[in-house]
Design a protein around this motif. Structure first.
Motif, PDB file in Angstrom:
ATOM      1  N   LYS A  67       0.849  -1.200   0.000  1.00 43.06           N
ATOM      2  CA  LYS A  67       0.000   0.000   0.000  1.00 43.06           C
ATOM      3  C   LYS A  67       0.886   1.252   0.000  1.00 43.06           C
ATOM      4  O   LYS A  67       0.425   2.354  -0.273  1.00 43.06           O
ATOM      5  CB  LYS A  67      -0.952  -0.032   1.179  1.00 43.06           C
ATOM      6  CG  LYS A  67      -1.968  -1.157   0.925  1.00 43.06           C
ATOM      7  CD  LYS A  67      -3.065  -1.287   1.915  1.00 43.06           C
ATOM      8  CE  LYS A  67      -4.037  -2.342   1.367  1.00 43.06           C
ATOM      9  NZ  LYS A  67      -4.757  -3.038   2.399  1.00 43.06           N
ATOM     10  N   ILE A 117      -4.909 -12.945  -4.722  1.00 47.05           N
ATOM     11  CA  ILE A 117      -5.172 -11.946  -3.693  1.00 47.05           C
ATOM     12  C   ILE A 117      -6.515 -12.224  -3.040  1.00 47.05           C
ATOM     13  O   ILE A 117      -7.505 -12.481  -3.692  1.00 47.05           O
ATOM     14  CB  ILE A 117      -5.090 -10.508  -4.259  1.00 47.05           C
ATOM     15  CG1 ILE A 117      -5.277  -9.493  -3.154  1.00 47.05           C
ATOM     16  CG2 ILE A 117      -6.076 -10.297  -5.377  1.00 47.05           C
ATOM     17  CD1 ILE A 117      -4.773  -8.111  -3.526  1.00 47.05           C
ATOM     18  N   PRO A 143      -8.366 -10.300  -0.231  1.00 46.86           N
ATOM     19  CA  PRO A 143      -8.262  -9.135   0.641  1.00 46.86           C
ATOM     20  C   PRO A 143      -9.071  -9.299   1.916  1.00 46.86           C
ATOM     21  O   PRO A 143      -9.813 -10.254   2.078  1.00 46.86           O
ATOM     22  CB  PRO A 143      -8.838  -8.012  -0.217  1.00 46.86           C
ATOM     23  CG  PRO A 143      -9.781  -8.697  -1.137  1.00 46.86           C
ATOM     24  CD  PRO A 143      -9.250 -10.062  -1.367  1.00 46.86           C
ATOM     25  N   ASN A 202     -10.253  -3.728  -6.147  1.00 43.15           N
ATOM     26  CA  ASN A 202      -8.892  -4.039  -6.570  1.00 43.15           C
ATOM     27  C   ASN A 202      -8.630  -3.724  -8.036  1.00 43.15           C
ATOM     28  O   ASN A 202      -7.541  -4.007  -8.523  1.00 43.15           O
ATOM     29  CB  ASN A 202      -8.608  -5.525  -6.332  1.00 43.15           C
ATOM     30  CG  ASN A 202      -8.211  -5.779  -4.891  1.00 43.15           C
ATOM     31  OD1 ASN A 202      -7.462  -5.011  -4.307  1.00 43.15           O
ATOM     32  ND2 ASN A 202      -8.736  -6.832  -4.318  1.00 43.15           N
ATOM     33  N   LEU A 228      -5.376  -1.765  -8.822  1.00 42.39           N
ATOM     34  CA  LEU A 228      -4.198  -2.595  -8.557  1.00 42.39           C
ATOM     35  C   LEU A 228      -4.039  -3.628  -9.677  1.00 42.39           C
ATOM     36  O   LEU A 228      -2.937  -3.854 -10.189  1.00 42.39           O
ATOM     37  CB  LEU A 228      -4.348  -3.289  -7.202  1.00 42.39           C
ATOM     38  CG  LEU A 228      -3.264  -4.332  -6.882  1.00 42.39           C
ATOM     39  CD1 LEU A 228      -1.901  -3.659  -6.726  1.00 42.39           C
ATOM     40  CD2 LEU A 228      -3.617  -5.111  -5.618  1.00 42.39           C
ATOM     41  N   SER A 263      -8.552 -13.433  -7.776  1.00 39.39           N
ATOM     42  CA  SER A 263      -9.172 -12.721  -6.666  1.00 39.39           C
ATOM     43  C   SER A 263     -10.176 -13.649  -5.979  1.00 39.39           C
ATOM     44  O   SER A 263     -10.984 -14.293  -6.641  1.00 39.39           O
ATOM     45  CB  SER A 263      -9.892 -11.476  -7.204  1.00 39.39           C
ATOM     46  OG  SER A 263     -10.906 -11.062  -6.312  1.00 39.39           O
ATOM     47  N   THR A 309     -13.014 -13.249  -3.141  1.00 39.79           N
ATOM     48  CA  THR A 309     -13.728 -12.293  -2.302  1.00 39.79           C
ATOM     49  C   THR A 309     -15.076 -12.890  -1.904  1.00 39.79           C
ATOM     50  O   THR A 309     -15.546 -13.843  -2.528  1.00 39.79           O
ATOM     51  CB  THR A 309     -13.965 -10.963  -3.042  1.00 39.79           C
ATOM     52  OG1 THR A 309     -14.644 -11.243  -4.265  1.00 39.79           O
ATOM     53  CG2 THR A 309     -12.657 -10.255  -3.336  1.00 39.79           C
TER      54      THR A 309
END
Lengths: 435, 369
Positions: free
Chosen positions: B49, B69, B71, B79, B82, B97, B99
């Motif tokens: 970050k 990732i 999060p 995201n 990113l 991802s 999530t």
């Protein structure tokens, strides 16, 4: 830019051919993932023993299962209209082939020579008897991948024991942890061991196919449904390994934070799940409730205090939720960063805005069942998304296509196979009951 | 993937705190799980970050095949920026991802834990006592299954990359994973408007008994899906008079007289131990099963015979790892030891990114690494 979907219709697993000799749930789920991404999956059933999930030939005494059929109507051929089979076998081709007969075995061997993988979920004895064991398959195709899904695995003192998805949930440690505080162990009201085994079966198969793609070498995979479900207890197992703690049933509560649970809202059987994992969220929840006086009590000030006084906390919060609309409350609390959720029913999920916006459901027109929404596998790729392109096969639907186009068998020989009952387009049963 | 040989680098935030991304203080008890999930991986600390940290992450991405990732569940963020930077750094990368609800849609910023994801995935509504609140699970089953689905989709994307050399984004939603495990309840809803409902200790479909029952030393699970198994169970429990009794002989009758069935079984089972029932039932091909605790699992002769619990070199003398639940004959999964948090930071920054000692000291001082 995040890559947009391409117009390519083939999919990442295009070019792979998988023989799916499985039935019911776990095995068909493992191969369905591959079919979704473009592999050619041929689901093989015996004319004498169709896939269990096709259900009985005629409902008769099983009328209580009518909900599994479109409009509650089993129709003239229920085995083509059962929602169990039809959800689990989308995108696959269907072949009805009796591999217990020598001529059926020959057809099967010819298919193995043209395939990348064979998936089974029979017991080990049946596998050897039918020539589906890895050594026999390798003799036909040196780089074949074979995946066997069984309740207990192929080795060990209980390898030959019988299992259902429900018994696996009990054996694996999952049921022991599930239940209201102080109450008996409960189950998931479904054959939960199956989807867990299906997902792990999918990754096991793809891992071996990846190795084959890179090295040209096949191998055998021995998957245990019991071990798959036990893997979901990993956190409890590690806790026990570390200090001997055996987790007891706590309902929806958590030993370290509170409040956590389901709270009754306005209306019939409508509940809001709430999980407060930090003091920040707790403060926000107190604000949402209008900061009533009871929230300032010292015993609710930190997570441990709230855990210790959970019953009292539940009563206070329920008094607030019981007059409120469940869905409004979910949006209102989520906007404040609070983990709140409606406990949606299966019917409500069909219209769920989140699932709809992510195209989780796909309309497919099944020749015997009609046009309905089917859920896709929970796997999204941006550039080459999977696609549901084909409804589940009717019994034996692609038998002719596979024999003729794939194996190059001529019409008279195909007719002779039909005549001998080696292949079929309709089941050949003597009224045997299927679950 | 690490157990199957992928060079896997876990990226964690710098500092004294040994919690992984996404863990709040209340979840620090998951530490043994973190240790287990870090096996076979190299571990670095990097605050991406921070602007410099982000630049290092992009350089690492340029040398990697996949970036996964997952999060913070408590504070989900978008995201997309990113991901766009990562794709610029390496167009062939697979970005995975995981999530609660996926990267898109009206719930994409919702905060969640296992209970919340199971509620919105439809799993809670059908489980538990119909007179009481819906019932979730202990632990983190939904997240673990989502991890397996992410593995699948990531590998599928790698297959695609072998074909055309291009990367893409894998977007796993835990809600969708949960909804995929509901025994076709969604299709039945679409077919006939049927709703999967709570039915207490019984199943809400046309079979009985499919339940847990108390026996002498715990609970045993009995699944009777056909009448032949019912007759076999009556023979086992030495109550043959109930096998053909019209009140119990068929699935329909057992469902209609479920209370009587339960009373009968409860009384017949009272003197049996879990293990006696299990093995005697299985000898008759009856799928009986003990309701096992984790202590029972560790003692299971079947799981032991298959080496499901493994010793690892860092914890000699006792099992410290489990699984995986499938065995590959030629390329078995390896239960490696673990390393300490941040242990490989300097090595990786130096070997992969070519940073020198002075720079590494400076990054550590500024708590970028």
């Amino acid at each position: 830019m995040i890559p947009a979907p391409t117009s390519a219709k083939s999919g990442p697993l295009h070019g792979l051919r998988i023989l799916d000799c499985t039935h019911s749930w776990a095995g068909p789920m493992a191969t369905q993932f591959a079919a979704y991404f473009g592999a050619e999956v041929i689901h093989i059933e015996s004319p004498q023993r169709p896939d269990r999930w096709r259900g009985p030939q005629a409902l008769g005494k099983d009328a209580a299962l009518a909900y599994r059929y479109p409009d509650g109507d089993p129709g003239a051929r229920p085995i083509d209209r059962n929602g169990l089979f039809n959800e689990r076998n989308t995108n696959k081709l269907g072949l009805a082939l009796d591999i217990a007969q020598p001529r059926g075995r020959e057809v099967f061997r010819a298919l193995v020579r043209k395939s990348d993988a064979v998936v089974t979920n029979f017991g080990t004895r049946a596998i050897r008897k039918l020539g589906l064991d890895h050594a026999s398959l390798t003799a036909l195709k040196s780089d074949i991948v074979s995946l066997s899904l069984t309740g207990f695995g192929e080795t060990g003192p209980e390898a030959h024991y019988a299992a259902w998805g429900t018994t696996i949930e009990a054996l694996s440690g999952l049921s022991y942890q599930k239940g209201y505080s102080g109450g008996p162990p409960l189950l998931s009201n479904m054959a939960y061991g199956d989807p867990v085994g299906g997902i792990y079966g999918g990754i096991a198969l793809l891992t071996a196919l990846w190795h084959k793609r890179r090295t040209g070498r096949g191998q055998h995979i021995d998957l245990s449904l019991l071990e798959c479900s036990a893997t979901l207890c990993i956190d409890a197992i590690l806790e026990f390994m570390a200090d001997g703690t055996v987790r007891e049933r706590l309902g929806n509560r958590h030993p370290k934070y509170a409040p956590r649970g389901c709270f009754r809202c306005a209306g019939e059987d409508r509940w809001l799940a709430l999980s407060i994992t930090s003091d920040t969220q707790w403060t926000a929840l107190c604000g949402a409730m209008g900061n009533p006086a009871w929230t300032t009590a010292g015993r609710f000030a930190d997570a441990l205090g709230r855990v210790a006084h959970h019953d009292e906390l539940d009563q206070f919060i329920s008094q607030w939720t019981v007059t409120r609309d469940r869905d409004e409350l979910m949006y209102e609390l989520q906007a404040l960063g609070i983990a709140a959720a409606a406990t949606f029913s299966s019917l409500e999920l069909l219209g769920n805005p989140q699932l709809r916006s992510r195209e989780f459901f796909c309309m497919l027109d099944h020749p015997a069942a009609g046009m309905h929404a089917y859920p896709r596998p929970p796997l999204s790729l941006s550039r080459t998304p999977g696609r549901l392109t084909r409804p589940a096969p009717m019994f034996g639907q692609h038998t002719g296509f596979i024999l003729k186009e794939l194996l190059g068998i001529d019409e008279p020989a195909i007719a002779s196979l039909h005549e001998a009952g080696v292949v079929a387009v309709a089941p050949n049963l003597d009224g045997a009951s299927q679950a | 993937m690490a157990g199957f040989g992928a060079d896997t680098i876990a990226i964690e935030p710098p500092g004294q705190d040994d919690r992984p991304f996404g863990a709040e203080s209340a979840r620090s008890h998951d530490e043994p799980l973190t240790t287990s999930l870090m096996r076979g991986k190299r571990r670095i600390c990097l605050d991406w970050k921070n602007r410099v940290g982000l630049s290092l992450l992009l350089q690492l991405a340029a040398k990697s095949d996949v970036l996964v990732i997952s999060p913070s569940l408590e504070a989900p963020s978008d995201n997309t920026p990113l991901f766009e930077a990562l794709i610029d750094a390496n167009p062939a990368i697979i970005l995975t991802s995981i999530t609660p609800f996926g990267m898109t849609g009206p719930y994409s910023r919702f905060t969640a834990d296992d209970l919340i994801m199971n509620a919105l995935g439809g799993f809670l509504h059908g489980v538990g006592d119909p007179r009481r609140e819906p019932l979730g699970s202990r632990g983190m089953q939904s997240e673990l299954l989502a991890g397996a689905c992410a593995y699948y989709a990531t590998l599928a994307a790698l297959f695609q990359r072998l074909a055309d050399g291009q990367g893409q984004v894998v977007d796993i939603s835990v809600q969708e994973v949960v909804a995929s495990t509901l025994e076709n309840a969604l299709t039945f809803a679409a077919y006939s408007g049927w709703e999967w409902k709570r039915s207490g200790s019984r199943r809400s479909v046309a079979y009985h008994p499919v339940s847990n029952f108390r026996c002498a030393d715990g609970h045993v699970h009995i699944s009777i899906l056909d009448d032949r198994d019912w007759r076999s169970l009556c023979a086992l429990l030495d109550c043959p008079e109930y096998a053909d009794n019209p009140r119990f002989a068929t699935a329909k009758a057992r469902l209609e007289n479920a209370d009587e069935v339960d009373a009968l079984l409860t009384s017949q089972l009272a003197d049996w131990s879990r293990d006696e029932l299990y093995h005697a039932g299985q000898a008759r091909r009856l799928p009986l099963a003990p309701v096992n605790s984790v202590a029972d699992l560790l003692a299971s002769p079947q799981l032991r015979a298959r080496s499901f619990f493994r010793e690892t070199f860092d914890l000699p003398g006792r099992p410290g790892a489990i699984g995986p639940p499938f065995k590959l004959s030629d390329t078995p999964w390896v239960a490696s030891g673990g390393v300490a948090r941040g242990e490989n930071t300097r090595e990786i920054c130096s070997q992969l990114l070519g940073l020198d000692e002075t720079l590494l000291d400076e990054l550590a001082r500024r708590r970028v690494t």
